[in-house]
Write an enzyme that holds these catalytic residues in place. Structure first.
Site, PDB file in Angstrom:
ATOM      1  N   GLU A 132       0.821  -1.220   0.000  1.00 51.67           N
ATOM      2  CA  GLU A 132       0.000   0.000   0.000  1.00 51.67           C
ATOM      3  C   GLU A 132       0.855   1.271   0.000  1.00 51.67           C
ATOM      4  O   GLU A 132       0.512   2.275  -0.640  1.00 51.67           O
ATOM      5  CB  GLU A 132      -0.919  -0.004   1.240  1.00 51.67           C
ATOM      6  N   VAL A 135       2.726   3.616  -3.267  1.00 52.54           N
ATOM      7  CA  VAL A 135       2.167   4.714  -4.071  1.00 52.54           C
ATOM      8  C   VAL A 135       1.411   5.685  -3.179  1.00 52.54           C
ATOM      9  O   VAL A 135       0.524   5.285  -2.425  1.00 52.54           O
ATOM     10  CB  VAL A 135       1.198   4.180  -5.155  1.00 52.54           C
ATOM     11  N   GLY A 137       2.073   7.382  -0.501  1.00 55.23           N
ATOM     12  CA  GLY A 137       2.259   7.383   0.957  1.00 55.23           C
ATOM     13  C   GLY A 137       1.042   6.946   1.744  1.00 55.23           C
ATOM     14  O   GLY A 137       0.630   5.790   1.694  1.00 55.23           O
ATOM     15  N   GLY A 190      14.919  20.663   3.046  1.00 59.66           N
ATOM     16  CA  GLY A 190      14.708  19.218   3.219  1.00 59.66           C
ATOM     17  C   GLY A 190      13.472  18.700   2.510  1.00 59.66           C
ATOM     18  O   GLY A 190      13.073  17.549   2.685  1.00 59.66           O
ATOM     19  N   GLU A 193      15.390  16.004  -2.188  1.00 59.60           N
ATOM     20  CA  GLU A 193      16.594  15.233  -1.851  1.00 59.60           C
ATOM     21  C   GLU A 193      17.847  15.975  -2.304  1.00 59.60           C
ATOM     22  O   GLU A 193      17.796  16.778  -3.244  1.00 59.60           O
ATOM     23  CB  GLU A 193      16.562  13.885  -2.597  1.00 59.60           C
ATOM     24  N   LYS A 208       5.521   4.527  -9.637  1.00 59.00           N
ATOM     25  CA  LYS A 208       4.208   4.492  -8.987  1.00 59.00           C
ATOM     26  C   LYS A 208       3.077   4.267  -9.994  1.00 59.00           C
ATOM     27  O   LYS A 208       2.158   3.482  -9.746  1.00 59.00           O
ATOM     28  CB  LYS A 208       3.986   5.790  -8.208  1.00 59.00           C
TER      29      LYS A 208
HETATM   30  N1  HSE Z   1      10.014  11.391  -3.155  1.00 56.69           N
HETATM   31  C1  HSE Z   1       8.611  11.107  -3.153  1.00 56.69           C
HETATM   32  C2  HSE Z   1       7.824  12.376  -3.368  1.00 56.69           C
HETATM   33  C3  HSE Z   1       8.134  10.495  -1.877  1.00 56.69           C
HETATM   34  O1  HSE Z   1       8.400  13.458  -3.490  1.00 56.69           O
HETATM   35  O2  HSE Z   1       6.613  12.271  -3.456  1.00 56.69           O
HETATM   36  C4  HSE Z   1       8.405   9.051  -1.817  1.00 56.69           C
HETATM   37  O3  HSE Z   1       7.756   8.362  -2.817  1.00 56.69           O
END
Ligand code: HSE
Length: 427
Positions: A132, A135, A137, A190, A193, A208
């Site tokens: 789950e 995709v 979160g 933050g 990345e 995703k």
């Molecule tokens: N890096 C992803 C985002 C979160 O910015 O949505 C993790 O899938």
């Protein structure tokens, strides 16, 4: 007191792993009462025993740097992988499934790339495999597709499923800033990345949508079938022109199926301001699904972050340890009878710089016409000092290949000094 004692193993104790630990420990009694499960964390695989997050656990004996310690603990029946990346996650997940442990993962990359192998291993060993959190979160989109929409053929999915790019595009739009400037600030805060490639180049959204499209269309949609374009070329000028056409720009992941033809793509897209996805701002995610009978369904929420992602994983953990029988999506791994469409239809926005003299607009329109691209509107923008003008076109629905051929021919015209911006438009 709950009857069923369940110990889990955690692989990784970063943002998501520590979030799972916090939910399991802080909600232990509620979970026991509501789910009849006495849930605890048995072992946690970390890179180093003094990792900063280890300070949140009272019992430091749960931490190990050796995966075999997790596997060797026979009381552990469910393993939650939240390390990210392809290796060693793939090896650890397969090893766990092959000894009959159920696996729960938030790792979209490893899952999108190795789903078939993992599902085979799970099936053969009667182990659960739950994903789950791969995709969007905390948004329960996987179970919505697998358990709540069975009475439909899913016709399309459109999603904002990468929070970083939505944060960047929202800030560019709301503050009138350029991409590089917003990206640097997002990294400093933050929100992005240190190496933002996976997000800004659309890889994360590609993994995703490959997972969502596979579930929606009951056939494996490999990542190689997903067209991918990131947001690095979007300018504040594109955003401002989009606004003049009543649109905002979003990185959309789109999957459609019609007459056994599937199209799956990730690209920056102009979306009309009145579309529900246009109002999804900042780092939020949303998925807009159209089912044959249910019509439109939209899910909205936090697509990343410690507790939202852990919330989805804890739900998977509880399903994994209480299921009478594990279920696996019934996917057609070979895509029999399915064609992947590469020449899909959409409307386009193009911004070009041209010589400001008689006949130029007609010539360009002629090239579009020759390639079956019909124009919906054109705006001539302010003239530059050296007799050049900016033309902004919106086309009617056109085929991808015809539009591409027209653009290449237009670019080679002597009166055209450059194609400055080009985006697909989705209604
Ligand atoms: N890096 C992803 C985002 C979160 O910015 O949505 C993790 O899938």
């Amino acid at each position: 007191m709950a009857k069923r004692k369940v110990k889990i193993g955690l692989l990784g104790f970063g943002t998501v792993g520590s979030g799972i630990y916090k939910i399991i420990t802080s909600m232990h009694d509620e979970i026991a009462q509501r789910e009849d499960v006495d849930l605890s964390v048995g072992k946690v695989l970390v890179k180093a025993l003094d990792e900063p997050n280890t300070s949140i656990a009272e019992d430091k004996s749960i931490f190990t740097t050796n995966f075999e310690d997790v596997l060797a603990d026979e009381e552990i029946t469910v393993i939650a992988e939240c390390m990210g990346g392809e290796e060693p996650a793939r090896t650890f997940i397969l090893a766990a499934l092959n000894v009959g442990r159920s696996v729960v993962t938030s790792n979209k990359e490893v899952f999108a790339k190795h789903w078939t192998k993992m599902e085979e291993a799970a099936h053969q060993n009667n182990a659960g495999l739950y994903f789950e959190a791969t995709v969007a979160g905390g948004i329960p989109v996987i179970r919505t597709l697998t358990h709540s929409m069975q009475g439909n053929n899913i016709e399309s999915i459109m999603g904002i499923i990468n929070g970083t790019t939505n944060y960047i595009l929202s800030a560019m739009s709301e503050e009138g800033r350029e991409f590089d400037d917003v990206l640097k600030e997002a990294q400093a805060k933050g929100f992005a990345e240190f190496d933002p490639t996976a997000d800004i180049e659309g890889f994360d959204a590609m993994y995703k949508i490959s997972i969502l499209a596979s579930l929606a269309f009951h056939t494996r949609v490999p990542i190689e079938r997903v067209y991918r374009e990131g947001i690095t070329k979007v300018t504040k000028q594109d955003i401002s022109y989009a606004r003049e056409f009543g649109c905002v720009i979003k990185l959309l992941a789109i999957a459609k199926m019609k007459d056994n033809r599937i199209e799956v793509r990730v690209h920056p897209t102009m979306v009309p301001i009145e579309h529900p996805l246009a109002s999804v701002r900042g780092s939020f995610n949303a998925v807009f699904i159209h089912g044959q009978h249910v019509d439109d369904v939209m899910l909205y929420g936090r697509g990343a972050g410690s507790l939202p992602t852990a919330s989805a994983m804890v739900s998977d953990i509880l399903i994994a340890c209480t299921a009478q029988e594990h279920r696996y999506p019934m996917l057609d791994a070979n895509g029999d009878g399915i064609t992947f469409e590469e020449d899909w239809e959409s409307e386009f926005y193009v911004h070009m710089k041209v010589a400001d003299k008689p006949g130029v607009l007609a010539r360009i329109a002629g090239v579009f016409g020759k390639h079956q691209v019909s124009l919906a509107s054109v705006i001539q923008k302010e003239q530059d000092s050296n007799d050049t003008a900016h033309l902004v076109f919106i086309t009617h629905k056109s085929r991808e290949k015809g539009f591409g051929a027209a653009l290449r021919e237009i670019e080679s015209l002597p009166e055209v000094s450059g194609i400055i911006g080009c985006l697909r438009v989705e209604n």
